[in-house]
Design a protein around this motif. Sequence first.
Motif, PDB file in Angstrom:
ATOM      1  N   SER A  49       0.853  -1.185   0.000  1.00  0.00           N
ATOM      2  CA  SER A  49       0.000   0.000   0.000  1.00  0.00           C
ATOM      3  C   SER A  49       0.885   1.230   0.000  1.00  0.00           C
ATOM      4  O   SER A  49       1.941   1.240   0.631  1.00  0.00           O
ATOM      5  N   LEU A  50       0.421   2.272  -0.704  1.00  0.00           N
ATOM      6  CA  LEU A  50       1.192   3.507  -0.811  1.00  0.00           C
ATOM      7  C   LEU A  50       0.216   4.687  -0.818  1.00  0.00           C
ATOM      8  O   LEU A  50      -0.715   4.717  -1.623  1.00  0.00           O
ATOM      9  N   THR A  51       0.425   5.611   0.086  1.00  0.00           N
ATOM     10  CA  THR A  51      -0.393   6.815   0.160  1.00  0.00           C
ATOM     11  C   THR A  51       0.534   8.010   0.271  1.00  0.00           C
ATOM     12  O   THR A  51       1.480   7.989   1.062  1.00  0.00           O
ATOM     13  N   VAL A  52       0.251   9.056  -0.513  1.00  0.00           N
ATOM     14  CA  VAL A  52       1.099  10.251  -0.504  1.00  0.00           C
ATOM     15  C   VAL A  52       0.212  11.490  -0.461  1.00  0.00           C
ATOM     16  O   VAL A  52      -0.771  11.571  -1.182  1.00  0.00           O
ATOM     17  N   SER A  53       0.586  12.441   0.392  1.00  0.00           N
ATOM     18  CA  SER A  53      -0.138  13.700   0.438  1.00  0.00           C
ATOM     19  C   SER A  53       0.738  14.778   1.064  1.00  0.00           C
ATOM     20  O   SER A  53       1.544  14.497   1.953  1.00  0.00           O
ATOM     21  N   GLU A  54       0.548  16.010   0.593  1.00  0.00           N
ATOM     22  CA  GLU A  54       1.249  17.133   1.210  1.00  0.00           C
ATOM     23  C   GLU A  54       0.653  17.361   2.594  1.00  0.00           C
ATOM     24  O   GLU A  54      -0.560  17.394   2.763  1.00  0.00           O
ATOM     25  N   ARG A 146     -10.486   0.198   9.350  1.00  0.00           N
ATOM     26  CA  ARG A 146      -9.314  -0.676   9.251  1.00  0.00           C
ATOM     27  C   ARG A 146      -9.430  -1.522   7.987  1.00  0.00           C
ATOM     28  O   ARG A 146     -10.523  -1.785   7.502  1.00  0.00           O
ATOM     29  N   GLN A 147      -8.292  -1.954   7.474  1.00  0.00           N
ATOM     30  CA  GLN A 147      -8.297  -2.758   6.254  1.00  0.00           C
ATOM     31  C   GLN A 147      -9.138  -4.018   6.404  1.00  0.00           C
ATOM     32  O   GLN A 147      -9.827  -4.421   5.480  1.00  0.00           O
ATOM     33  N   SER A 148      -9.099  -4.626   7.575  1.00  0.00           N
ATOM     34  CA  SER A 148      -9.862  -5.854   7.800  1.00  0.00           C
ATOM     35  C   SER A 148     -11.364  -5.602   7.690  1.00  0.00           C
ATOM     36  O   SER A 148     -12.107  -6.442   7.169  1.00  0.00           O
ATOM     37  N   LYS A 149     -11.838  -4.456   8.154  1.00  0.00           N
ATOM     38  CA  LYS A 149     -13.262  -4.100   8.050  1.00  0.00           C
ATOM     39  C   LYS A 149     -13.654  -3.951   6.580  1.00  0.00           C
ATOM     40  O   LYS A 149     -14.708  -4.440   6.154  1.00  0.00           O
ATOM     41  N   ILE A 150     -12.819  -3.287   5.811  1.00  0.00           N
ATOM     42  CA  ILE A 150     -13.107  -3.071   4.398  1.00  0.00           C
ATOM     43  C   ILE A 150     -13.102  -4.402   3.646  1.00  0.00           C
ATOM     44  O   ILE A 150     -13.974  -4.670   2.821  1.00  0.00           O
ATOM     45  N   GLU A 151     -12.122  -5.241   3.947  1.00  0.00           N
ATOM     46  CA  GLU A 151     -12.057  -6.571   3.321  1.00  0.00           C
ATOM     47  C   GLU A 151     -13.328  -7.364   3.604  1.00  0.00           C
ATOM     48  O   GLU A 151     -13.890  -7.995   2.708  1.00  0.00           O
ATOM     49  N   GLN A 152     -13.777  -7.337   4.852  1.00  0.00           N
ATOM     50  CA  GLN A 152     -14.978  -8.067   5.241  1.00  0.00           C
ATOM     51  C   GLN A 152     -16.208  -7.530   4.496  1.00  0.00           C
ATOM     52  O   GLN A 152     -17.043  -8.301   4.028  1.00  0.00           O
ATOM     53  N   GLY A 169      -5.680   3.164  -0.130  1.00  0.00           N
ATOM     54  CA  GLY A 169      -4.425   2.779   0.502  1.00  0.00           C
ATOM     55  C   GLY A 169      -4.461   3.245   1.942  1.00  0.00           C
ATOM     56  O   GLY A 169      -5.312   4.047   2.345  1.00  0.00           O
ATOM     57  N   LEU A 170      -3.557   2.765   2.716  1.00  0.00           N
ATOM     58  CA  LEU A 170      -3.556   2.988   4.157  1.00  0.00           C
ATOM     59  C   LEU A 170      -3.015   4.367   4.532  1.00  0.00           C
ATOM     60  O   LEU A 170      -1.996   4.802   4.003  1.00  0.00           O
ATOM     61  N   ALA A 171      -3.714   5.034   5.430  1.00  0.00           N
ATOM     62  CA  ALA A 171      -3.207   6.237   6.078  1.00  0.00           C
ATOM     63  C   ALA A 171      -2.979   5.844   7.531  1.00  0.00           C
ATOM     64  O   ALA A 171      -3.830   5.190   8.134  1.00  0.00           O
ATOM     65  N   ALA A 172      -1.828   6.194   8.087  1.00  0.00           N
ATOM     66  CA  ALA A 172      -1.500   5.775   9.450  1.00  0.00           C
ATOM     67  C   ALA A 172      -0.772   6.881  10.186  1.00  0.00           C
ATOM     68  O   ALA A 172      -0.067   7.688   9.591  1.00  0.00           O
ATOM     69  N   ILE A 173      -0.968   6.882  11.506  1.00  0.00           N
ATOM     70  CA  ILE A 173      -0.305   7.850  12.368  1.00  0.00           C
ATOM     71  C   ILE A 173       0.003   7.164  13.693  1.00  0.00           C
ATOM     72  O   ILE A 173      -0.745   6.289  14.131  1.00  0.00           O
ATOM     73  N   ALA A 174       1.113   7.542  14.304  1.00  0.00           N
ATOM     74  CA  ALA A 174       1.509   6.946  15.579  1.00  0.00           C
ATOM     75  C   ALA A 174       0.614   7.456  16.697  1.00  0.00           C
ATOM     76  O   ALA A 174       0.130   8.590  16.663  1.00  0.00           O
TER      77      ALA A 174
END
Length: 180
Positions: A49-54, A146-152, A169-174
């Motif tokens: 997965s690849l996500t890009v944004s300013e 979450r990806q699992s919810k979308i897959e389901q 694609g996935l967006a994630a933050i710590a």
Amino acid sequence: MAQPGSAYSLETKVQKPETHTMSVLVDNEPGVLARVIGLFSGRGYNIESLTVSETEHEAHLSRITIVTTGTPMVIEQIKNQLDRLVPIHSVTDLTVLGHPIERELAMVKVAGKGEKRVEALRLAEAFRAQVIDASTEHFVFEITGRQSKIEQFIVLMQPLGLVEVCRTGLAAIARGPEQM
């Protein structure tokens, strides 16, 4: 033959591939994404997965979120090689930091009539998916999570007339107060 406990006995450890989510802060300029992607393709690493944004307009910074799989040694190589690229400010392995907050958006087109149409709407409501387009023959649902919810959700829509899926694609933050 080496004696037990000998420094010369070679023990082979099989390392299992792991999935890691990395956040990469880069200068927002032409060619940066191509250089990052080139690093992966040139060494045979896969990007799931690849996500890009300013993210900071005034500072001209973009955030690239990459999900990749590899052995711990390969993941470490990827991080080290990314760190060496010139337009990169920081590389953070969110998986190592511990349970990042991850979300994805998908648009799911479902065609159907009668009972299948009613069932698709019922399931969409249960998954908190929004109807963003509709006609007498189809729906387009917007679902985030979450990806699992979308897959389901996608699996459940297949027998009801799934036509097409588009995912961001996935967006994630710590987690926590620290900045990347």
